[in-house]
Design an enzyme around this catalytic site. Structure first.
Site, PDB file in Angstrom:
ATOM      1  CD  GLU A 127       5.310   8.311  14.671  1.00 39.04           C
ATOM      2  OE1 GLU A 127       6.394   7.982  14.199  1.00 39.04           O
ATOM      3  OE2 GLU A 127       4.725   7.692  15.573  1.00 39.04           O
ATOM      4  CB  CYS A 140       6.828  12.130   6.920  1.00 36.43           C
ATOM      5  SG  CYS A 140       5.686  10.953   6.216  1.00 36.43           S
ATOM      6  CB  CYS A 147      -6.229   5.177   4.568  1.00 37.99           C
ATOM      7  SG  CYS A 147      -6.241   5.509   2.795  1.00 37.99           S
ATOM      8  CB  CYS A 151      -2.893  -0.263  -0.352  1.00 30.41           C
ATOM      9  SG  CYS A 151      -3.447   1.175  -1.295  1.00 30.41           S
ATOM     10  CB  CYS A 154      -0.891   0.177   3.179  1.00 27.54           C
ATOM     11  SG  CYS A 154      -0.973   1.656   4.211  1.00 27.54           S
ATOM     12  CB  CYS A 399       8.209   2.128  17.763  1.00 31.25           C
ATOM     13  SG  CYS A 399       8.753   3.239  16.499  1.00 31.25           S
TER      14      CYS A 399
HETATM   15  N1  SAH Z   1      -2.112   7.379   0.688  1.00 31.89           N
HETATM   16  C1  SAH Z   1      -1.034   7.968   0.007  1.00 31.89           C
HETATM   17  C2  SAH Z   1       0.027   8.577   0.921  1.00 31.89           C
HETATM   18  C3  SAH Z   1       0.390   7.816   2.165  1.00 31.89           C
HETATM   19  S1  SAH Z   1       1.221   6.307   1.930  1.00 31.89           S
HETATM   20  C4  SAH Z   1      -0.403   6.960  -0.949  1.00 31.89           C
HETATM   21  O1  SAH Z   1      -0.769   5.786  -0.889  1.00 31.89           O
HETATM   22  O2  SAH Z   1       0.418   7.362  -1.757  1.00 31.89           O
HETATM   23  C5  SAH Z   1       2.865   6.809   1.475  1.00 31.89           C
HETATM   24  C6  SAH Z   1       3.662   5.726   0.769  1.00 31.89           C
HETATM   25  O3  SAH Z   1       3.993   4.639   1.651  1.00 31.89           O
HETATM   26  C7  SAH Z   1       2.892   5.104  -0.379  1.00 31.89           C
HETATM   27  O4  SAH Z   1       3.712   4.961  -1.511  1.00 31.89           O
HETATM   28  C8  SAH Z   1       2.518   3.772   0.189  1.00 31.89           C
HETATM   29  O5  SAH Z   1       2.221   2.868  -0.831  1.00 31.89           O
HETATM   30  C9  SAH Z   1       3.746   3.412   0.987  1.00 31.89           C
HETATM   31  N2  SAH Z   1       3.554   2.339   1.950  1.00 31.89           N
HETATM   32  C10 SAH Z   1       2.423   1.997   2.608  1.00 31.89           C
HETATM   33  N3  SAH Z   1       2.628   0.929   3.395  1.00 31.89           N
HETATM   34  C11 SAH Z   1       3.920   0.585   3.257  1.00 31.89           C
HETATM   35  C12 SAH Z   1       4.742  -0.448   3.829  1.00 31.89           C
HETATM   36  N4  SAH Z   1       4.271  -1.328   4.708  1.00 31.89           N
HETATM   37  N5  SAH Z   1       6.050  -0.503   3.443  1.00 31.89           N
HETATM   38  C13 SAH Z   1       6.546   0.413   2.573  1.00 31.89           C
HETATM   39  N6  SAH Z   1       5.818   1.386   2.008  1.00 31.89           N
HETATM   40  C14 SAH Z   1       4.517   1.477   2.337  1.00 31.89           C
HETATM   41 FE1  SF4 Z   2      -4.286   4.478   2.113  1.00 27.93          FE
HETATM   42 FE2  SF4 Z   2      -3.213   2.808   0.319  1.00 27.93          FE
HETATM   43 FE3  SF4 Z   2      -1.917   5.082   0.967  1.00 27.93          FE
HETATM   44 FE4  SF4 Z   2      -2.139   3.040   2.724  1.00 27.93          FE
HETATM   45  S1  SF4 Z   2      -1.015   3.048   0.800  1.00 27.93           S
HETATM   46  S2  SF4 Z   2      -2.433   5.219   3.179  1.00 27.93           S
HETATM   47  S3  SF4 Z   2      -4.198   2.250   2.265  1.00 27.93           S
HETATM   48  S4  SF4 Z   2      -3.926   4.885  -0.052  1.00 27.93           S
END
Ligand code: SAH
Ligand code: SF4
Length: 424
Positions: A127, A140, A147, A151, A154, A399
């Protein structure tokens, strides 16, 4: 394309994923995403004499990336024969839009479908979210389907299938958004006829656009995926996006977000020259090991050292530290104080992101009061600490109309939320 995929080991079990899927190019490939050098080769393939190729590339570049044409037949500076030769061999296809949603505040989301490796399997979807604001419009963009990292807060990290997007699919997200917004010179704007006396951005945001008549002014690589694990394609795409004779979005308005792939941070600065955002989320290794398991390989001290050395970082080009607010996990006042201590000496901005929960997650978003207290400490230390007013609430709530699976609904909400966090 070189791809780094971490393999799990007993000492650092931070990646559990299956190998990356391959990209299988369609029979008739798209020219979107090709660099000038690659376009020279493409012209060679359709028989353009060597001496003419450079000039033809200039023309193609203008039509594709400045004017946003979607077919060759209106490229009037080129002969009919050349146009039809290109038509037979190539397309100007962008990722396929399968759904679009528009919020009353102008936030727009597009669900894009991308081809998978195996015919007949469930299609890959990513998206792209557009968030207009007073003086900017932020897009964005995703770098991977899924991925490889895991994390724990996430939702993308839980997705099984992972494929690197191609440069064309990354730059293509910007092209699709521009198509849909009518954001090409001379195009009929998506909002024309709504408030005809105002500029495109004014019409979408409802507020005056002081800086530019472009809808998309900023790009954040904050969608799905870890951009520094797909660095070559991300670099090629962003260099196209930043090219002054094409899409022309300044590198100072492009931000790449990483979870901390330390060895590639320097390359992002030297090869792309964009702004950097780092998903910090914790001030102690013990906690960060859990939240961002990649920390076991590249701990906080190494990450911050890479930030200190980020090419071009300065007070005018600060590094953004993202910090997701998790109730009773990382949101204490002590954490806030430790955060400002940790970042001392680094030209930094701090973005507090309210956690966006998804079904099955063990985390909760911090209470609003706690976020405010945390933000006050950060503010008192001299950082503007924006916690964004949620945008696009009406379409986020709806959504489910885009995809039926509820967990995917949350993935989108999360993506829109974090993009919102960048719109300061
Ligand atoms: N992989 C990269 C970029 C994509 S994630 C990264 O991790 O930076 C973009 C941002 O969204 C990151 O800071 C990530 O930690 C955050 N993010 C992921 N899941 C989230 C959630 N459920 N609520 C809020 N922020 C989230
Ligand atoms: Fe990947 Fe972590 Fe970024 Fe989520 S927050 S997209 S798992 S690197």
């Amino acid at each position: 394309m070189t791809t780094t995929v971490e393999t799990a080991s007993a000492s650092a079990p931070f990646v559990e994923k299956t190998p990356l899927e391959r990209y299988v190019a369609p029979e008739k490939p798209s020219l979107i995403g090709l660099s000038r050098a690659e376009l020279v080769d493409a012209l060679g393939e359709v028989g353009v004499p060597e001496g003419q190729r450079k000039m033809r590339v200039q023309q193609l570049w203008h039509w594709i990336y400045f004017r946003g044409l979607t077919s060759f037949d209106t490229m009037t500076s080129m002969s009919k024969d050349l146009r039809s030769a290109l038509e037979q061999r190539f397309t100007l296809a962008r990722p396929e839009v399968v759904a679009e949603q528009l919020s009353v505040d102008g936030t727009r989301k597009w669900l894009l479908r991308l081809p998978g490796e195996t015919q007949g399997e469930r299609p890959h979807e990513v998206e792209c979210v557009y968030i207009p604001d007073t003086a900017r419009g932020t897009l964005c963009v995703s770098s991977q389907v899924g991925c490889t990292l895991t994390c724990t807060f996430c939702h993308t990290g839980t997705q099984r299938l992972v494929r690197n997007l191609t440069a064309g699919e990354i730059a293509g997200q910007v092209m699709v958004a521009k198509d849909r917004l009518g954001d090409w010179p001379g195009a009929i704007r998506a909002t024309d006829g709504v408030m005809p006396q105002k500029s495109s951005k004014e019409r979408i945001s409802g507020k005056p656009d002081m800086r530019t008549d472009r809808c998309i002014t900023n790009i954040v690589m904050m969608g799905m995926g870890e951009p520094l694990y797909n660095l070559d394609a991300v670099r090629d795409a962003l260099l196209i996006v930043a090219d002054g004779e094409g899409l022309g979005i300044s590198k100072r308005r492009i931000t790449l977000s990483t979870s901390g792939v330390v060895p590639n941070i320097e390359r992002a600065g030297s090869e792309i020259g964009c702004l950097l955002a780092v998903s910090l989320h914790a001030v102690r290794d013990e906690l960060r090991n859990e939240l961002v398991p990649l920390n076991r390989k590249y701990p906080i001290a190494e990450l911050l050292e890479a930030c200190r050395n980020y090419p071009g970082a300065s007070n005018a080009k600060r590094i953004t530290f993202e910090y997701v607010m998790l109730k009773d996990v990382n949101d204490s006042i002590e954490d806030a104080k430790a955060l400002v201590r940790l970042l001392k000496g680094i030209p930094a901005k701090i973005n507090l992101i309210p956690f966006n929960p998804w079904p099955g997650t063990k985390y909760e978003c911090s209470d609003w009061e706690q976020i405010e207290k945390f933000s006050q400490v950060v503010f008192d230390a001299g950082y503007a600490s924006p916690v964004r007013t949620p945008r696009g609430r009406d379409i986020l709530a709806a959504c489910g109309q885009l995809k039926s699976a509820t967990e995917k609904l949350s993935a989108r909400e999360r993506m829109a939320l974090r993009a919102m966090a960048m719109t300061d």
